[in-house]
Every structure is written in structure tokens, then in C-alpha cells.
Design a protein around this motif. Structure first.
Motif, PDB file in Angstrom:
ATOM      1  N   VAL A   3      -4.635   0.009   5.700  1.00  0.00           N
ATOM      2  CA  VAL A   3      -3.559  -0.586   6.491  1.00  0.00           C
ATOM      3  C   VAL A   3      -2.408   0.406   6.494  1.00  0.00           C
ATOM      4  CG1 VAL A   3      -1.977  -2.524   6.764  1.00  0.00           C
ATOM      5  CG2 VAL A   3      -4.264  -2.902   5.827  1.00  0.00           C
ATOM      6  N   ILE A   4      -2.051   0.889   7.685  1.00  0.00           N
ATOM      7  CA  ILE A   4      -1.087   1.984   7.805  1.00  0.00           C
ATOM      8  C   ILE A   4       0.153   1.503   8.542  1.00  0.00           C
ATOM      9  CG2 ILE A   4      -0.702   4.299   8.740  1.00  0.00           C
ATOM     10  CD1 ILE A   4      -3.774   4.689   8.512  1.00  0.00           C
ATOM     11  N   THR A   5       1.314   1.803   7.980  1.00  0.00           N
ATOM     12  CA  THR A   5       2.584   1.485   8.624  1.00  0.00           C
ATOM     13  C   THR A   5       3.562   2.615   8.346  1.00  0.00           C
ATOM     14  OG1 THR A   5       4.395  -0.145   8.749  1.00  0.00           O
ATOM     15  CG2 THR A   5       3.335   0.134   6.612  1.00  0.00           C
ATOM     16  N   ALA A   6       4.578   2.742   9.202  1.00  0.00           N
ATOM     17  CA  ALA A   6       5.583   3.792   9.043  1.00  0.00           C
ATOM     18  C   ALA A   6       6.969   3.166   9.126  1.00  0.00           C
ATOM     19  CB  ALA A   6       5.415   4.873  10.105  1.00  0.00           C
ATOM     20  N   SER A   7       7.974   3.891   8.621  1.00  0.00           N
ATOM     21  CA  SER A   7       9.312   3.307   8.529  1.00  0.00           C
ATOM     22  C   SER A   7      10.332   4.082   9.346  1.00  0.00           C
ATOM     23  CB  SER A   7       9.778   3.261   7.072  1.00  0.00           C
ATOM     24  OG  SER A   7      10.299   4.508   6.663  1.00  0.00           O
ATOM     25  N   ASN A   8      11.490   3.416   9.550  1.00  0.00           N
ATOM     26  CA  ASN A   8      12.590   4.066  10.250  1.00  0.00           C
ATOM     27  C   ASN A   8      13.229   5.177   9.413  1.00  0.00           C
ATOM     28  OD1 ASN A   8      13.748   2.224   8.344  1.00  0.00           O
ATOM     29  ND2 ASN A   8      15.656   2.255   9.501  1.00  0.00           N
ATOM     30  N   GLN A   9      12.813   5.313   8.161  1.00  0.00           N
ATOM     31  CA  GLN A   9      13.282   6.412   7.331  1.00  0.00           C
ATOM     32  C   GLN A   9      12.253   7.550   7.252  1.00  0.00           C
ATOM     33  OE1 GLN A   9      14.733   4.927   3.572  1.00  0.00           O
ATOM     34  NE2 GLN A   9      16.170   3.521   4.560  1.00  0.00           N
ATOM     35  N   GLY A  10      11.230   7.484   8.098  1.00  0.00           N
ATOM     36  CA  GLY A  10      10.299   8.598   8.254  1.00  0.00           C
ATOM     37  C   GLY A  10       9.157   8.650   7.274  1.00  0.00           C
ATOM     38  N   GLU A  11       8.880   7.547   6.572  1.00  0.00           N
ATOM     39  CA  GLU A  11       7.792   7.539   5.599  1.00  0.00           C
ATOM     40  C   GLU A  11       6.597   6.781   6.148  1.00  0.00           C
ATOM     41  OE1 GLU A  11       6.865   6.318   0.925  1.00  0.00           O
ATOM     42  OE2 GLU A  11       8.786   5.823   1.855  1.00  0.00           O
ATOM     43  N   LEU A  12       5.416   7.328   5.959  1.00  0.00           N
ATOM     44  CA  LEU A  12       4.172   6.641   6.292  1.00  0.00           C
ATOM     45  C   LEU A  12       3.486   6.227   4.993  1.00  0.00           C
ATOM     46  CD1 LEU A  12       1.531   7.332   8.928  1.00  0.00           C
ATOM     47  CD2 LEU A  12       0.794   7.402   6.540  1.00  0.00           C
ATOM     48  N   VAL A  13       2.952   5.002   4.976  1.00  0.00           N
ATOM     49  CA  VAL A  13       2.243   4.484   3.809  1.00  0.00           C
ATOM     50  C   VAL A  13       0.885   3.956   4.253  1.00  0.00           C
ATOM     51  CG1 VAL A  13       2.220   2.755   1.981  1.00  0.00           C
ATOM     52  CG2 VAL A  13       4.350   3.909   2.564  1.00  0.00           C
ATOM     53  N   ALA A  14      -0.164   4.315   3.513  1.00  0.00           N
ATOM     54  CA  ALA A  14      -1.510   3.803   3.754  1.00  0.00           C
ATOM     55  C   ALA A  14      -1.933   2.982   2.542  1.00  0.00           C
ATOM     56  CB  ALA A  14      -2.492   4.949   3.984  1.00  0.00           C
ATOM     57  N   LEU A  15      -2.294   1.711   2.783  1.00  0.00           N
ATOM     58  CA  LEU A  15      -2.706   0.798   1.725  1.00  0.00           C
ATOM     59  C   LEU A  15      -4.199   0.528   1.820  1.00  0.00           C
ATOM     60  CD1 LEU A  15       0.097  -1.931   2.082  1.00  0.00           C
ATOM     61  CD2 LEU A  15       0.137   0.140   0.666  1.00  0.00           C
ATOM     62  N   ASN A  16      -4.832   0.321   0.666  1.00  0.00           N
ATOM     63  CA  ASN A  16      -6.215  -0.131   0.659  1.00  0.00           C
ATOM     64  C   ASN A  16      -6.287  -1.497   1.307  1.00  0.00           C
ATOM     65  OD1 ASN A  16      -8.607  -1.669  -0.519  1.00  0.00           O
ATOM     66  ND2 ASN A  16      -9.012   0.380  -1.305  1.00  0.00           N
TER      67      ASN A  16
END
Length: 463
Positions: free
Chosen positions: A410-423
Motif C-alpha cells: 500500500v503506497i501513499t505520498a505526502s505533501n512533505q515529499g515522502e513516499l511510504v510503502a506498507l506491507n
């Protein structure tokens, strides 16, 4: 109170919603703590008429329990803002190691009077994007090289500054809606303008195109429909007027002859696509005495149709699964969001305004797991959104985009420029990366590649 944001007016109000450490309740209390009036109750039984805010928690019975997700499938096109007419994609095969293949600028980014709000769409080996000044571009999906570009901004004294809108593809044509008060049809291969029609109201959402009709929601809470052949108007539907709303809008979902639209009033409405006759209307709203901003009832994320249900989340704190045929809510959760839910297999993922990624059992509404991406981030320096109250400054937590389910993550990105990928099964963080620019639009995917449009009008390809 002044708001300072580099992410743009499209989510102006969310800075106040996500700021940490800015509480107004104590300031509004006219009594000193040691002089607060005592409670007085009349005779008889007292019945609480206002419940405390419910807390969303993982179900004990589901902790560690496995659930079904379909195998990931690579897509060859992403024609609508939500990928398909139903705004439902499932599980895509894309991303791999999530390494950046390339980054390309495509025009004017978000800033004063300009805001990137159009999710990319893709077909025939091209990615289509629109910048903050109504310039539409086609880029090569493999290399990011520009194929064509056309500036559609009207030369109008009335609309010197405008924002919002989006794009969609159908039958070799690219359809454009804009806050500059127009809709247009372009040749998807060349960018040549087929027709361009003025609208009475600005349009802050991307269109949905189905069955020879273009559907789009205008800023005055009106669902508009047009003939795709020449842009002539068809029927309209007027939702309830709402003065307070998120300055963005949702793209309708279409299934067969039913179109489902969400509005700033918190209304989720199903209509006949052929004539606009309403089938059902559900209000996704609840008020909180502890949060005046809950009165903003908007549903900024797209409604999603999946296996006979409609999934949508509102800013006033309702996440619901609604039966498409009857309009009856099968379950609701007290989740506040401005994003689009992502159903797949046995579950549906949603990102709330506080930065929690929540995995919900699709049939029952029970929660498998919650991952708080905003935890510990509220006081971080360098945030792109903040609030100043007098001489005090507060830095907000990140605002996270709508998610995508890609290759088990599950991938999401933020208004502060960070991308996170979760299992996708456990919620464990598998990877984070710095994109170098803030993001408010959810990722899309074709041909094993994930594409992200940033607030600075850059398109990033991840493989």
C-alpha cells in the motif's frame, strides 16, 4: 490566523485540520480553571445526547488473521482519474523496488493562483498531465519525453486566477475540465482541440466519460453532463448548497447506467446516467461539538464502486460502504478523510486526515490493522504546511495522498515529499523514500511503473 502553504489552495483547509498543538477549546473557555461552573442536573435520569468521539481501533478478533488479495495484474491504461469508470482498480503489478526511473517537469506548479489538481491518466504508451495553468501535456510513458503540449488557458479578464480540474481519456480523445470555466476535447495523439465549451461555474474536478457523456462536478455542487461528440450540455443535478468546503472536488463513478457523485454538502448521490433521475441520496456527515471543522461535510475523494458497494469517506467523519442498488449503508466507521478509498479482495484501504492508513474488512467494516504515518512528525522542521497564530508558529503533520495497492504494498505520498510503502497484509513499513517535492495526488500505474504528479508539476516514474 494566517495560513501559509506551498501545497496550494486546493487543500487550503487541511492545514488547520492536521496541525498539531493548535487547540482552540482552551482559548474559548471564558472561565478560569479554578472557577469553572459546577454541573447542575435536574431531577430524574440524565441521558447523554452528544456522544464522545468514537475511536477507531483494530478488532481483537482480526489481529494476525490473514485475508484474501487477488494477484497483482499489470495495467496497460489508466483512462479515468480513478483508473476505471468505477474508480476501482484492484491490485496492480508495479513499482518493483520503487526506484526512481526519471523525473520530468510539465509546467506551472502549485503556488499563488496556480494549483496542480489533475491526476495523470494514461493510454497508448503516453502519460497525460495538466499543470496549474491549464496547460495539458502528453509524455512518453517510458522516457518522460514530451510528445505534445497545448495551453488551454482562456484570455479572460474574469478569470485571471483559477485552479482545479482534470483530464480523462475515452475513444482516442482526451477530455479536459478546468477551474478557468471550460471543458474541452483534444485529440489524444496530437493535442489538436476538437471543441471547447465555456461553463458558468469553475470546475475543480476531473471529468468521468462514459457512454458518450462527460460527467463533472462544478464548484456550486452541480453535477453537469455533456455530449462528448460536440460538448452540448445534457442534464444537470443540483445538490445542496454548501458555503464551507474543501477547495477541490470529486470525480463521479459510473457502473452500467448508474452514475454516483459526491458533493461538498456531504451528499453521496446515485442517478440514472441517461437522464439524471435520482435513485438514492445518502448523507455522509456527522457533527462534533469538539470540532467546528467537522461542519465541513465535503467528500473530496472519489466514490469507488466495487462488487456492488460504493465506498466513500467524508471530511466530517463518516467512512461508509453503501449498497449500490438500494442506497442503504451496510456499515459506517467514524473516519475523517479527504482521500479516495482503495478496495481489493476482502479489504478496503483508506488514509484518514491524520495520516492513518487503515485496512478494513470489506464485508463487515471491522479493522484488520492501522498504521499511523503521522506519529511523531507534527513537530518536524521543514514542513510545507503551517499555521501562524500571532507570534506562535505551528508546523502541521503531513497530509497523505490517496493510496494505491501495488505488488503487495500500500503506497501513499505526502505533501512533505515522502513516499511510504506498507506491507498490504500487516501494515509494516517496507520502504520510505524522498521524492523531493510535495504530493497531494494519488499515484497511478501502467506497464509495471508507478507515476506520481507532484505539486511542483513534476512527473515521477518509479520502477
Amino acid at each position: 490566523m494566517t495560513l501559509r502553504s506551498r501545497t496550494g489552495l486546493a487543500l487550503l483547509l487541511t492545514a488547520a485540520l492536521t496541525a498539531s498543538g493548535c487547540s482552540t477549546l482552551s482559548r474559548l473557555n471564558p472561565f478560569p480553571k479554578d472557577e469553572a461552573p459546577g454541573e447542575v442536573a435536574s431531577e430524574g435520569e440524565r441521558i447523554a445526547i452528544i456522544a464522545f468521539d468514537q475511536k477507531v481501533e483494530a478488532a481483537e478478533a482480526l489481529k494476525g488473521v490473514d485475508f484474501f488479495l487477488p494477484d497483482p495484474v499489470a495495467l496497460s491504461e489508466w483512462s479515468m482519474p480513478g483508473g476505471t469508470l468505477e474508480n476501482s482498480v484492484g491490485h496492480v503489478a508495479a513499482g518493483g523496488g520503487l526506484s526512481m526511473a526519471w523525473k520530468r517537469g510539465f509546467g506551472e506548479g502549485s503556488g499563488r493562483g496556480a494549483h496542480v489538481t489533475a491526476p495523470p491518466v494514461a493510454a497508448n504508451g503516453k502519460i497525460y498531465v495538466m499543470d496549474g495553468e491549464a496547460t495539458v501535456s502528453a509524455l512518453d510513458a517510458q522516457t518522460g519525453a514530451e510528445v505534445w503540449k497545448v495551453n488551454l488557458r482562456p484570455d479572460s479578464k474574469r478569470d485571471k486566477e483559477a485552479f482545479g480540474g482534470g483530464i480523462a481519456i475515452a475513444d482516442g480523445r482526451l477530455y479536459v475540465a478546468s477551474g478557468f470555466r471550460f471543458i474541452a476535447q483534444l485529440n489524444a495523439d496530437t493535442g489538436a482541440v476538437g471543441w471547447k465549451v465555456a461553463t458558468e461555474q469553475p470546475i475543480h474536478a476531473a471529468p468521468t466519460v462514459a457512454g458518450g457523456r462527460l460527467f463533472v462536478v462544478a464548484v456550486d455542487n452541480t453535477l453537469l453532463s455533456y455530449n462528448t461528440a460536440d460538448g452540448t450540455p445534457s442534464w444537470t443535478y443540483q445538490a445542496l448548497s454548501e458555503s464551507s468546503r474543501i477547495l477541490g472536488a470529486s470525480s463521479p463513478a459510473v457502473s452500467g447506467d448508474t452514475v454516483v457523485a459526491a458533493f461538498g454538502s456531504g451528499e453521496l448521490v446515485a442517478l440514472r446516467a441517461a437522464n439524471g433521475n435520482d435513485l438514492w441520496n445518502e448523507a455522509l456527515s456527522r457533527a462534533s461539538r469538539n470540532n467546528a471543522l467537522s461542519e465541513i461535510r465535503d467528500i473530496p475523494g472519489r466514490p469507488v464502486i466495487f462488487q456492488g458497494d460504493v465506498f466513500a469517506v467524508s471530511h466530517s467523519g463518516v467512512f461508509a460502504a453503501t449498497d449500490l442498488r438500494t442506497g442503504q449503508a451496510r456499515w459506517t466507521l467514524p473516519i475523517t478523510g479527504i482521500t479516495t478509498p482503495w478496495p481489493s479482495g476482502d479489504v478496503v484501504y483508506v488514509v484518514d486526515k491524520g495520516g492513518q492508513v487503515i485496512c478494513v474488512a470489506r464485508e463487515s467494516g471491522q479493522i484488520y490493522w492501522i498504521r499511523d504515518l503521522g506519529e511523531g512528525r507534527g513537530k518536524a522542521k521543514g514542513g510545507l504546511m503551517g499555521i501562524s497564530v500571532g507570534k506562535k508558529k505551528y508546523v502541521s503533520k503531513p497530509v497523505w495522498s490517496s493510496p494505491i495497492l501495488a505488488s503487495g504494498k500500500v503506497i501513499t505520498a505526502s505533501n512533505q515529499g515522502e513516499l511510504v510503502a506498507l506491507n498490504a497484509k500487516t501494515g509494516a513499513v517496507e520502504k520510505t523514500m524522498n521524492l523531493g517535492s510535495g504530493v497531494l495526488l494519488g499515484p497511478i500505474s501502467i506497464n509495471n511503473t508507478i507515476y506520481i504528479a507532484t505539486d511542483e508539476a513534476q512527473l515521477i516514474a518509479l520502477r
